[in-house]
Design a protein around this motif. Sequence first.
Motif, PDB file in Angstrom:
ATOM      1  N   UNK A  10      -7.848   5.727   6.435  1.00  0.00           N
ATOM      2  CA  UNK A  10      -7.574   6.076   5.039  1.00  0.00           C
ATOM      3  C   UNK A  10      -6.796   4.917   4.418  1.00  0.00           C
ATOM      4  N   UNK A  11      -7.398   4.124   3.533  1.00  0.00           N
ATOM      5  CA  UNK A  11      -6.708   2.938   3.001  1.00  0.00           C
ATOM      6  C   UNK A  11      -5.459   3.272   2.194  1.00  0.00           C
ATOM      7  N   UNK A  12      -5.366   4.512   1.693  1.00  0.00           N
ATOM      8  CA  UNK A  12      -4.169   4.869   0.925  1.00  0.00           C
ATOM      9  C   UNK A  12      -2.973   5.144   1.827  1.00  0.00           C
ATOM     10  N   UNK A  13      -3.214   5.252   3.139  1.00  0.00           N
ATOM     11  CA  UNK A  13      -2.135   5.456   4.109  1.00  0.00           C
ATOM     12  C   UNK A  13      -2.406   4.587   5.336  1.00  0.00           C
ATOM     13  N   UNK A  14      -2.457   3.286   5.111  1.00  0.00           N
ATOM     14  CA  UNK A  14      -2.762   2.348   6.189  1.00  0.00           C
ATOM     15  C   UNK A  14      -1.455   1.861   6.812  1.00  0.00           C
ATOM     16  N   UNK A  15      -1.194   2.327   8.030  1.00  0.00           N
ATOM     17  CA  UNK A  15      -0.006   1.889   8.761  1.00  0.00           C
ATOM     18  C   UNK A  15      -0.446   0.846   9.777  1.00  0.00           C
ATOM     19  N   UNK A  16      -0.115  -0.396   9.498  1.00  0.00           N
ATOM     20  CA  UNK A  16      -0.593  -1.522  10.295  1.00  0.00           C
ATOM     21  C   UNK A  16       0.496  -1.915  11.285  1.00  0.00           C
ATOM     22  N   UNK A  17       0.280  -1.588  12.559  1.00  0.00           N
ATOM     23  CA  UNK A  17       1.316  -1.773  13.575  1.00  0.00           C
ATOM     24  C   UNK A  17       0.951  -2.782  14.649  1.00  0.00           C
ATOM     25  N   UNK A  74       0.624   0.071   4.029  1.00  0.00           N
ATOM     26  CA  UNK A  74      -0.166  -0.328   2.869  1.00  0.00           C
ATOM     27  C   UNK A  74      -0.708   0.916   2.177  1.00  0.00           C
ATOM     28  N   UNK A  75      -0.570   0.923   0.868  1.00  0.00           N
ATOM     29  CA  UNK A  75      -1.205   1.950   0.045  1.00  0.00           C
ATOM     30  C   UNK A  75      -2.222   1.243  -0.838  1.00  0.00           C
ATOM     31  N   UNK A  76      -3.493   1.426  -0.496  1.00  0.00           N
ATOM     32  CA  UNK A  76      -4.574   0.722  -1.183  1.00  0.00           C
ATOM     33  C   UNK A  76      -5.517   1.724  -1.836  1.00  0.00           C
ATOM     34  N   UNK A  77      -5.709   1.540  -3.118  1.00  0.00           N
ATOM     35  CA  UNK A  77      -6.690   2.355  -3.836  1.00  0.00           C
ATOM     36  C   UNK A  77      -7.660   1.386  -4.503  1.00  0.00           C
ATOM     37  N   UNK A  78      -8.936   1.487  -4.116  1.00  0.00           N
ATOM     38  CA  UNK A  78      -9.901   0.517  -4.611  1.00  0.00           C
ATOM     39  C   UNK A  78     -11.273   1.147  -4.772  1.00  0.00           C
ATOM     40  N   UNK A 114     -12.417  -3.783  -6.659  1.00  0.00           N
ATOM     41  CA  UNK A 114     -11.436  -3.527  -7.719  1.00  0.00           C
ATOM     42  C   UNK A 114     -10.288  -2.699  -7.161  1.00  0.00           C
ATOM     43  N   UNK A 115      -9.143  -3.328  -6.986  1.00  0.00           N
ATOM     44  CA  UNK A 115      -7.956  -2.613  -6.522  1.00  0.00           C
ATOM     45  C   UNK A 115      -7.177  -2.095  -7.728  1.00  0.00           C
ATOM     46  N   UNK A 116      -7.086  -0.796  -7.867  1.00  0.00           N
ATOM     47  CA  UNK A 116      -6.257  -0.219  -8.928  1.00  0.00           C
ATOM     48  C   UNK A 116      -4.820  -0.036  -8.460  1.00  0.00           C
ATOM     49  N   UNK A 117      -4.614  -0.052  -7.139  1.00  0.00           N
ATOM     50  CA  UNK A 117      -3.257   0.073  -6.606  1.00  0.00           C
ATOM     51  C   UNK A 117      -3.153  -0.710  -5.311  1.00  0.00           C
ATOM     52  N   UNK A 118      -2.129  -1.544  -5.248  1.00  0.00           N
ATOM     53  CA  UNK A 118      -1.792  -2.250  -4.012  1.00  0.00           C
ATOM     54  C   UNK A 118      -0.282  -2.124  -3.835  1.00  0.00           C
ATOM     55  N   UNK A 119       0.108  -1.474  -2.788  1.00  0.00           N
ATOM     56  CA  UNK A 119       1.533  -1.330  -2.514  1.00  0.00           C
ATOM     57  C   UNK A 119       1.771  -1.598  -1.042  1.00  0.00           C
ATOM     58  N   UNK A 120       2.670  -2.534  -0.788  1.00  0.00           N
ATOM     59  CA  UNK A 120       3.011  -2.884   0.585  1.00  0.00           C
ATOM     60  C   UNK A 120       4.485  -2.607   0.821  1.00  0.00           C
ATOM     61  N   UNK A 121       4.776  -1.862   1.868  1.00  0.00           N
ATOM     62  CA  UNK A 121       6.157  -1.587   2.254  1.00  0.00           C
ATOM     63  C   UNK A 121       6.381  -2.154   3.645  1.00  0.00           C
ATOM     64  N   UNK A 122       7.149  -3.220   3.755  1.00  0.00           N
ATOM     65  CA  UNK A 122       7.351  -3.814   5.086  1.00  0.00           C
ATOM     66  C   UNK A 122       8.155  -2.892   5.987  1.00  0.00           C
ATOM     67  N   UNK A 123       7.919  -3.005   7.263  1.00  0.00           N
ATOM     68  CA  UNK A 123       8.742  -2.277   8.217  1.00  0.00           C
ATOM     69  C   UNK A 123      10.169  -2.834   8.190  1.00  0.00           C
ATOM     70  N   UNK A 124      11.107  -2.005   8.561  1.00  0.00           N
ATOM     71  CA  UNK A 124      12.471  -2.500   8.751  1.00  0.00           C
ATOM     72  C   UNK A 124      12.475  -3.456   9.934  1.00  0.00           C
ATOM     73  N   UNK A 125      13.531  -4.225  10.057  1.00  0.00           N
ATOM     74  CA  UNK A 125      13.616  -5.167  11.171  1.00  0.00           C
ATOM     75  C   UNK A 125      13.509  -4.436  12.501  1.00  0.00           C
ATOM     76  N   UNK A 126      14.129  -3.276  12.600  1.00  0.00           N
ATOM     77  CA  UNK A 126      14.091  -2.494  13.842  1.00  0.00           C
ATOM     78  C   UNK A 126      12.673  -2.046  14.166  1.00  0.00           C
ATOM     79  N   UNK A 127      11.953  -1.566  13.144  1.00  0.00           N
ATOM     80  CA  UNK A 127      10.571  -1.129  13.356  1.00  0.00           C
ATOM     81  C   UNK A 127       9.680  -2.307  13.707  1.00  0.00           C
ATOM     82  N   UNK A 128       9.881  -3.420  13.016  1.00  0.00           N
ATOM     83  CA  UNK A 128       9.068  -4.619  13.256  1.00  0.00           C
ATOM     84  C   UNK A 128       9.194  -5.054  14.706  1.00  0.00           C
TER      85      UNK A 128
END
Length: 966
Positions: free
Chosen positions: A690-697, A838-842, A727-741
């Motif tokens: 689901x690109x709107x809830x893409x958790x890239x680990x 990543x929250x991607x809506x396209x 066409x991306x109508x929404x691109x939102x990236x939230x980086x992991x915290x240092x601990x999560x990274x």
Amino acid sequence: MEFSFKKRSVWRLYLAYTLLFLVLAACIFGIYVLNGHTLILDRDPLNQHLPLMAKWREAVVNFLQHPRQGFHLWSWQFGLGADTFQVYSYYTMGDVFAYLALLFPAAKITLAYQVILVVRMYCVGLAFVYFASHFKFRDYVILAGAATYLVNSFLLYACVAQPFFTTPFILFPLIVVQIERVLQGGSAWPLLGVFTWMLISNYYLAFVLGIGAMFYLVLRVATHYRKTLNYGKTFLKLAFAAVTSILLSSVMLVPELIAVMNSTRAGSEFANGLKTYPLYYYLFLPKQLINGSDWYFIFWSALGIVSIGFIALVYIYSRPKKYPLLTISLGMSLIMLLIPAIGAVFNGMMSASNRWTLLIYLPLAMAVCILIQDAPTLDHHTLWILNWATVVYLLILIVTYFFQNDTAMFMPVIFLILSLLALWMINLHHLANPDRWLLLLVVVNAGFNAIYAASPYNGGFAKEMLNRGEYQVITANRYGNLDAGLDRTAPYRVNTISNNRIIADHKFDNDLTTGLHNIDSYYSLQNHFLGQFNDSLQNIQYTANIPIRQADDRSVLNNFYGVKYIFAQSDGKNATKVPAGYLQDKLTDPIINFDKGQPSDAKSIKDLTPIQTIRYKTEQNFPLLYWQDSYISQARYNKLSPTAKERALASGVVVNNSSKATKGLKAADLKGNVLPVKSQLISNRFNKIDPSHLKYTDGDETYQLQFPDLQTKKGRARYKKTELHIDFSKIKYTPFSMKEQLKYEQQHVAEMATNPGTVINERFNRYKYWRYHVISGSPDISFKLFFGSRFGTAEISQSKQSVLSLFKRVKNGTVNIGYYRGSLPQKLSFEPSKLGNYELKYQVVAENLGAKYDREVATIRRHGIQDLQFGQNELSGRITTQRTGILTSSIPYSSGWTATVDGKPAKVLRTNQAFLGLRLSAGTHRIRFTYHLPGLHEGALVSLVGLLWTLVCAAVSVILYRRKRA
């Protein structure tokens, strides 16, 4: 220290400074010459400073020879066309040094440019010598201060990368001296002259210098003149100088301010969204003080003075009551360096650029002068304070060294220790001529910093200097010489393929040398309507300084902009990503690279792939001005997707802020312009994502963007002759915290340990990853999304907040995968660059460029303006219309445009968000557009008033002076 305006013999001092400058100039510039380089950096100087100086010199010469013709206020060579004043006024028009180019023939403009760089730097040190001569410093002390002021990281970079940034280093000492003159009851006329120079030279630098002047005035009065100043008389003098200089400069300032308010710079995100700087900034800031060869420390906080400067700071702060102005100003500067908002305020409420630090080199150089002046009289208590402070500072440097082993710090540390030892030697052994020894130490230190910065093998900018004679060669071969024979007067434009470098190792944006009209442009001030247009179409190459670039190789945009020719290098990036309708027209002779990029199964030279520069040509480029009778309402347009907006350019015209203009026109047919493509995102772990809830680990996890409808022959046939967009109508990236990274990276290492007997050192890996992330400034908002196809890799990227002028917050965007004459691909590869959420809506869409588009383009070309003629600041032509419609264009709109239809004034419309237009009734019409510089008339009137006021005041001053003498 006390300012003194008593006359002193200074000719020997200036002669000694000139000899000193020759030595330092040999260190600053000589290494480039010895290594076969010029003083032309392949960034802004190649794109802006040198070619603009050449064009401005040409404009001035033409004016001097033909004054009645005036200046060209509009140029078709600045991208799609631009106001020349807003470009020249920022870079060359107000720069007094630029006029030295008139002393050189046009063929020697590169020599003129480089000579002027050296002259500027000479004047920097000269200004300091003039400033310091107002104190009771010995001559050698002043020379040491001049060397400190002249050789620093900021100037070592600016003198070759941003030459006009050296001017504030000349102006600020002069401003301080003249403010001091007024505070001591002297004349305000010299201050008026310096203020006028400041305001005319560059409005941005005048803004910084103005704030610096106010800071100095307030602190100087508070620390020295608080009880003795004649406030009323002093205020009147300062007000006279400030107000009169503004009046005199208004002919420049008024048009400049209008240009700034109507540029893409307006509305930039404050401080790039930063509340604090990244951790590494604070960690490495202490070493920047003496790291004289690091001329591009992040956020422009370069500092980088001679090593004795640290000891001088400690000495000043050991006597705060004696030097309150220096201690307060330098203390404030340190605090300001820690807060991004301060840098943003000084940078016109935009990015957190600490270019304002150009103001602190004067007090730093003064601190060095004071230390060297007092060196023979230092007591042991003071020396031990300097000793222990240096030890603590060295310990801090050692800590940062183990965190990042910066070998560039070796010599600065050596000179720091030598400086301290020299002070002890002077004290213990009463050395003769201590000023000379300390001056020698400062000069050697400064010279070494300059030489190291110019060395081509230390990882700095030196390797990016053009080779001798290279400017002439690369400008002559801007398009591989395939531009030879092309008509320079025809109203078409040219382009290149994105990131496809025809000239190796150099990135071009502006084209000011070939006479062709390239759509790409890179200037500090760009038309804000053009920016809005590209932003609404989600051109992912758009930035405030570069609104179009190559329009992401989008077919309709290239056609709309009137691009007739596209140039590409066959072995470059995106070489096959050619927009629709552009066919090979001409090629250079083939060259074979036997060692790179060849098929492994080649059996003879015939099987090898040659390298060529290719010129593509189309017959579908839109005319510069053309008539349309179909319109798209603003409300309808706003509901369209970015790709649909782009495709609609061929179907109809949008008239902005004027619904009456479209009365009687038919609504545009937009059916079938854009076809949706069903897609699904699949991981190489065989999971549907689901690109709107893409958790890239996992950095090794990749994805495929699959198109189920293209699995069948019928589905593929539907999408022939289309350009594939995402066409991306929404691109939102939230980086992991240092601990999560760190957790996910450790987890990935464990998963990759598939061999038996593997032991993972988790403690070492944790430190390794932690150190990497701290140095890289992560977690941060930057990311890239990569899409792979047969055309190469398309990407959409969010830059770091440390990217200053070119920063843009990416919340959406349209990625052009490429034009497919046959079937669309059944899948694309997709990969994010960084771990995080990543929250991607396209929506994947196919832009239809088939028969309907061909008919629309043919109609547009038939309705192009005829008999088009270009005059100075105007263009005219003839057009015949069958019915009422809109004359639209790809000429950027500005309030400076006026128009006549058949000799009668007509209302200029803004069409398609950013371009010139007119409403026309049926019939044959003669059209004329004329450009007037917005604000020039008003500014000239204000300056005329200022000039008359200045003459009256000068006459009164002369009368009063004579009466006083009598």
